[in-house]
Design a protein around this motif. Structure first.
Motif, short mmCIF file in Angstrom:
data_model
loop_
_atom_site.label_atom_id
_atom_site.label_comp_id
_atom_site.label_asym_id
_atom_site.label_seq_id
_atom_site.Cartn_x
_atom_site.Cartn_y
_atom_site.Cartn_z
N UNK A 181 13.16 34.88 60.44
CA UNK A 181 14.10 33.78 60.65
C UNK A 181 15.50 34.20 60.22
N UNK A 182 16.47 33.59 60.89
CA UNK A 182 17.86 33.66 60.43
C UNK A 182 18.42 32.25 60.43
N UNK A 183 19.45 32.06 59.61
CA UNK A 183 20.10 30.75 59.50
C UNK A 183 21.59 30.97 59.68
N UNK A 184 22.13 30.73 60.89
CA UNK A 184 23.56 31.00 61.10
C UNK A 184 24.46 29.92 60.51
N UNK A 185 24.28 29.69 59.21
CA UNK A 185 25.10 28.74 58.44
C UNK A 185 25.14 29.29 57.03
N UNK A 186 26.33 29.71 56.59
CA UNK A 186 26.44 30.30 55.25
C UNK A 186 26.11 29.31 54.15
N UNK A 187 26.58 28.07 54.31
CA UNK A 187 26.37 27.07 53.26
C UNK A 187 24.88 26.84 53.01
N UNK A 188 24.09 26.88 54.09
CA UNK A 188 22.64 26.66 53.95
C UNK A 188 22.00 27.70 53.04
N UNK A 189 22.67 28.87 52.89
CA UNK A 189 22.11 29.92 52.04
C UNK A 189 22.16 29.57 50.55
N UNK A 190 22.81 28.47 50.19
CA UNK A 190 22.69 27.95 48.83
C UNK A 190 21.23 27.71 48.47
N UNK A 191 20.41 27.39 49.48
CA UNK A 191 18.99 27.08 49.25
C UNK A 191 18.11 28.24 49.70
N UNK A 192 18.69 29.43 49.82
CA UNK A 192 17.95 30.57 50.39
C UNK A 192 16.63 30.82 49.68
N UNK A 240 9.30 28.62 53.33
CA UNK A 240 9.44 28.50 54.78
C UNK A 240 8.33 29.20 55.56
N UNK A 241 7.67 30.14 54.90
CA UNK A 241 6.53 30.77 55.55
C UNK A 241 6.87 31.99 56.38
N UNK A 242 8.13 32.40 56.38
CA UNK A 242 8.47 33.64 57.10
C UNK A 242 9.72 34.25 56.47
N UNK A 243 9.87 35.58 56.57
CA UNK A 243 11.03 36.23 55.95
C UNK A 243 12.33 35.76 56.60
N UNK A 244 13.39 35.70 55.80
CA UNK A 244 14.69 35.25 56.30
C UNK A 244 15.72 36.34 56.04
N UNK A 245 16.36 36.83 57.10
CA UNK A 245 17.46 37.79 56.94
C UNK A 245 18.64 37.05 56.32
N UNK A 246 19.19 37.56 55.22
CA UNK A 246 20.27 36.85 54.52
C UNK A 246 21.61 37.15 55.19
N UNK A 247 22.34 36.09 55.51
CA UNK A 247 23.60 36.23 56.24
C UNK A 247 24.64 37.01 55.43
N UNK A 248 24.70 36.78 54.12
CA UNK A 248 25.70 37.49 53.30
C UNK A 248 25.36 38.97 53.19
N UNK A 249 24.08 39.31 53.17
CA UNK A 249 23.70 40.74 53.19
C UNK A 249 24.23 41.39 54.47
N UNK A 250 24.02 40.71 55.59
CA UNK A 250 24.46 41.26 56.88
C UNK A 250 25.98 41.41 56.91
N UNK A 251 26.69 40.40 56.40
CA UNK A 251 28.16 40.40 56.48
C UNK A 251 28.77 41.43 55.55
#
Lengths: 231, 231
Positions: free
Chosen positions: A79-90, A97-108
């Motif tokens: 999963x990815x979440x294209x919303x930085x603010x949502x990563x407060x709850x990463x 959530x049941x599946x790995x999530x690529x972290x947006x700040x890591x990518x950026x």
């Protein structure tokens, strides 16, 4: 079944569409069949993330977890979440959530090697330190907007994009980007997914160099797809 | 749970993204939460529809049904397919997909009252008569591209968009639109979802009046959402 990318979107809808467009543009493809297969959950009735962080609204976590569970149930394996603010709850989303999530700040942050960067993001993203911690670990200084800039430029701009008016938001974001550059930022990180679709409407030469966190996340997804693809 | 729109996309990916952008733009919204909630299944590994119709490739129906079943399983209660050619299999998809499907040609033709229209679409869409039948029922004449235009302009243009080069496809589509207008078409129906994102890159004054089937389908979805929404 091939691998399937899950996108927890709708935060906001226009930012999700921007992410999808960047995912498609970043994919080397000769035919439809070469493109990354994905499922986009864009249910924007998720409670407002900024209000929740300010203690003025309900938590968005249950709604975000419903989205992640729907993505997992439909066969997504990342999963990815294209919303930085949502990563407060990463951490909570990754744990439940049941599946790995690529972290947006890591990518950026992956592509930033040195220098001083300026950060444009919501109050929630700035105060979380998600970006500052990653940049500090690489020895990179980070400038953030001052409180007046947050109130007068960042947040009104973001809500204008959510209203479907990216052109109306662009001047505020450009003013801030140039102010951060004047204070010493060599690169601006666009760390709110509502910012790039607005700034894309301005001439590039009117803006300082920038890293688009949405585009960086899209590129990371294309890398994942190419690594995992059979043949 | 509120109502949820299912989008069977990926045919092609850029056309799906164009549909999503038009859905967002067509929604009167002040906040994220005002937008239409949707789930986009964009799995472009669906076998090529044009090759299948030409008897040169496998049927796309099993893959399209997998997508519809995934959308239904995730809670969608209405589906749309932003690909005109895929509507060749509409009856089968509507019968076996498990949820009602808004027909793209119904949406596109609804606003056309009189006159002569020109149709730009794949060979599969043109030969299916999906548009011609609906227009004839309204007493509207319909011009279609000749075989040379299909081979030299329409199909190469569509595959260029699928390769991620809408700008490269735009001149061919514009040439055809203007040729149909010269033959008497007062309005051109853009009845292939790869066509509008290409033509959007040209100055509007260089093109005859057109009905964008993708935008018409998006508008129909917004009407559905506003009708069904509680409060």
């Amino acid at each position: 079944m091939a691998r399937l990318l899950g996108i927890l979107g709708g935060m906001g809808p226009l930012a999700s569409a921007d992410f999808v467009s960047k995912l498609i543009a970043a994919t080397p493809a000769r035919t439809d069949q070469d493109h990354v297969p994905f499922l986009l959950w864009s249910v924007p009735q998720i409670p407002d993330r900024n209000l929740a962080l300010a203690g003025q609204g309900p938590s968005p976590v249950p709604a975000m977890l419903r989205g992640l569970h729907a993505l997992r149930g439909a066969g997504c394996d990342l999963a990815v979440i294209p919303c930085n603010t949502a990563h407060n709850w990463y951490d909570e989303l990754a744990a439940e959530g049941g599946l790995p999530i690529l972290h947006m700040a890591d990518a950026a942050c992956a592509g930033i090697a040195a220098g001083c960067v300026g950060l444009i993001g919501t109050k929630g993203t700035i105060t979380s330190g998600l970006y500052q911690q990653r940049l500090a670990a690489r020895g990179i200084d980070c400038l953030v907007p001052d409180p007046a800039e947050m109130t007068e430029l960042v947040m009104p701009g973001i809500y204008r994009v959510k209203q479907g008016d990216p052109a109306g938001a662009a001047p505020a974001f450009a003013k801030l980007a140039n102010a951060l550059a004047r204070r010493g930022a060599g690169t601006i990180i666009l760390a709110c997914s509502e910012v790039p679709p607005a700034l894309a409407l301005l001439p590039p030469e009117s803006l300082p160099p920038a890293v688009d966190a949405t585009a960086a996340l899209a590129a990371a997804c294309v890398r994942w797809w190419n690594e995992e693809r059979p043949g």
